[in-house]
Motif scaffolding. Structure first.
Motif, PDB file in Angstrom:
ATOM      1  N   VAL A  39       8.370  -3.478  -0.313  1.00  0.00           N
ATOM      2  CA  VAL A  39       8.888  -2.522   0.742  1.00  0.00           C
ATOM      3  C   VAL A  39       8.626  -1.017   0.025  1.00  0.00           C
ATOM      4  O   VAL A  39       8.206  -0.133   1.170  1.00  0.00           O
ATOM      5  N   ASN A  42       4.812  -0.473   0.235  1.00  0.00           N
ATOM      6  CA  ASN A  42       4.254   0.156   1.524  1.00  0.00           C
ATOM      7  C   ASN A  42       4.647   1.288   2.265  1.00  0.00           C
ATOM      8  O   ASN A  42       3.928   1.959   3.066  1.00  0.00           O
ATOM      9  N   GLY A 158       4.987  -3.658   5.358  1.00  0.00           N
ATOM     10  CA  GLY A 158       6.371  -3.486   4.991  1.00  0.00           C
ATOM     11  C   GLY A 158       7.164  -4.090   5.733  1.00  0.00           C
ATOM     12  O   GLY A 158       8.272  -4.988   5.171  1.00  0.00           O
TER      13      GLY A 158
END
Length: 254
Positions: A39, A42, A158
Motif C-alpha cells: 500500500v 503504490n 494499491g
C-alpha cells in the motif's frame, strides 16, 4: 550517469534476482503478504506519477506537443525543464523494478512474465540513454502520458492489496486498453515530431523507440486477448454446471 557501468550492474542484479536467485530463495519459504508495504509503495508510485504528469503537462501546455523551431534556441529554462522531467522519469523507472521483487517475495510467479521483465528492463535502460545522450523535448509526451497511465495502474495495485476490494475493481481490463492507446499515440507523436520539429531524436533512438513500442503493442494485445478469452471461457464453463445443479435440485422437488 557518468558511466553505463552503474546501470549495467543494476540491470544484471535485477535480472539475476527475479529470474534465478529470488525464486530459489523463496522455493522453501512461505510467501510474504507485504500488504502494508504494498500500500505504501503504490501510494508513493502514484504520487511520483502525479508529479511527473503535472510538470510534463504544464510544459506541453506552454510549448505544444511539437516544437517547430530549433532546439538550440534560446531557452535555457526549457532545456532545464525538459532534462528535469526526464531525470524524474528515469528514477521512476528505477523504482518500478521493485514491482518484480514484490512478485518474487509473494511467490506470484505467474506475474513474472517475459512481458513484465522485458518491459521494466527496457524502460529503465532507454530512459537512462535518453537522459544521458538525448534529453530532447520530443520525448516529454512519452514520459507524461506514461505517467498518467501509471497513476491509474498503481492506484489499482494499491486497492488490490485489500482482498475485500477486489470485487469492485472491474476496470482492470481498461488499464491494458489504455496502455495500447498510449503506445499508438506515442508512435504518432514521435513520427510527427521527427517530421515537423527541429527538436527531435536521432534516427537511432527513433527506431529503438518505435520498434520496441510496436513490440509492446503486440505483447500487450496478446496478453489482453489471452486474459479476456480466459475469463470468457471460465464464465461459459461455469454456466452448464449451474444449470445442472439447478436441474438436480428441481428433480428433488418433483
Amino acid at each position: 550517469m557518468s558511466s553505463p557501468l552503474t546501470i549495467l550492474v543494476i540491470v544484471i542484479a535485477y535480472l539475476s534476482f527475479v529470474l534465478k536467485l529470488g525464486p530459489a530463495l523463496m522455493s522453501k519459504r512461505s510467501a510474504f503478504e507485504l500488504r502494508t508495504l504494498l500500500v505504501v509503495y503504490n501510494i508513493l508510485q502514484v504520487a511520483m506519477s502525479v508529479f511527473i504528469f503535472s510538470i510534463g503537462t504544464d510544459l506541453i501546455l506552454q510549448n505544444g506537443l511539437i516544437i517547430p523551431r530549433q532546439c538550440t534556441i534560446d531557452s535555457a529554462e526549457l532545456k532545464m525543464k525538459t532534462a528535469s522531467i526526464i531525470y524524474y522519469y528515469f528514477y521512476a523507472k528505477l523504482s518500478e523494478l521493485i514491482d518484480t521483487v514484490f512478485f518474487v517475495l509473494r511467490k506470484r510467479d505467474r506475474q513474472i512474465s517475459f512481458l513484465h521483465v522485458y518491459h521494466h528492463t527496457y524502460a529503465l535502460v532507454i530512459s537512462w540513454y535518453i537522459l544521458k545522450y538525448e534529453p530532447v523535448y520530443s520525448t516529454i509526451f512519452l514520459s507524461t502520458f506514461n505517467s498518467f497511465i501509471h497513476i491509474i495502474m498503481y492506484a489499482y495495485y494499491g486497492l488490490a492489496a485489500f482482498p475485500n476490494l477486489t470485487k469492485y475493481l472491474w476496470w482492470k481490463n481498461y488499464i491494458t486498453k489504455m496502455q495500447l492507446v498510449q503506445f499508438f499515440l506515442m508512435v504518432v507523436q514521435m513520427i510527427l515530431s521527427h517530421m515537423f520539429s527541429h527538436c527531435k531524436t536521432s534516427y537511432v533512438l527513433l527506431a529503438a523507440l518505435i520498434l520496441n513500442i510496436l513490440l509492446f503493442m503486440y505483447l500487450f494485445s496478446r496478453f489482453y486477448t489471452r486474459e479476456y478469452n480466459k475469463s470468457q471461457k471460465n464464465a461459459i464453463n461455469k454456466a452448464p454446471l449451474n444449470v445442472e445443479i439447478n436441474n438436480d435440485e428441481n428433480k428433488k422437488f418433483n
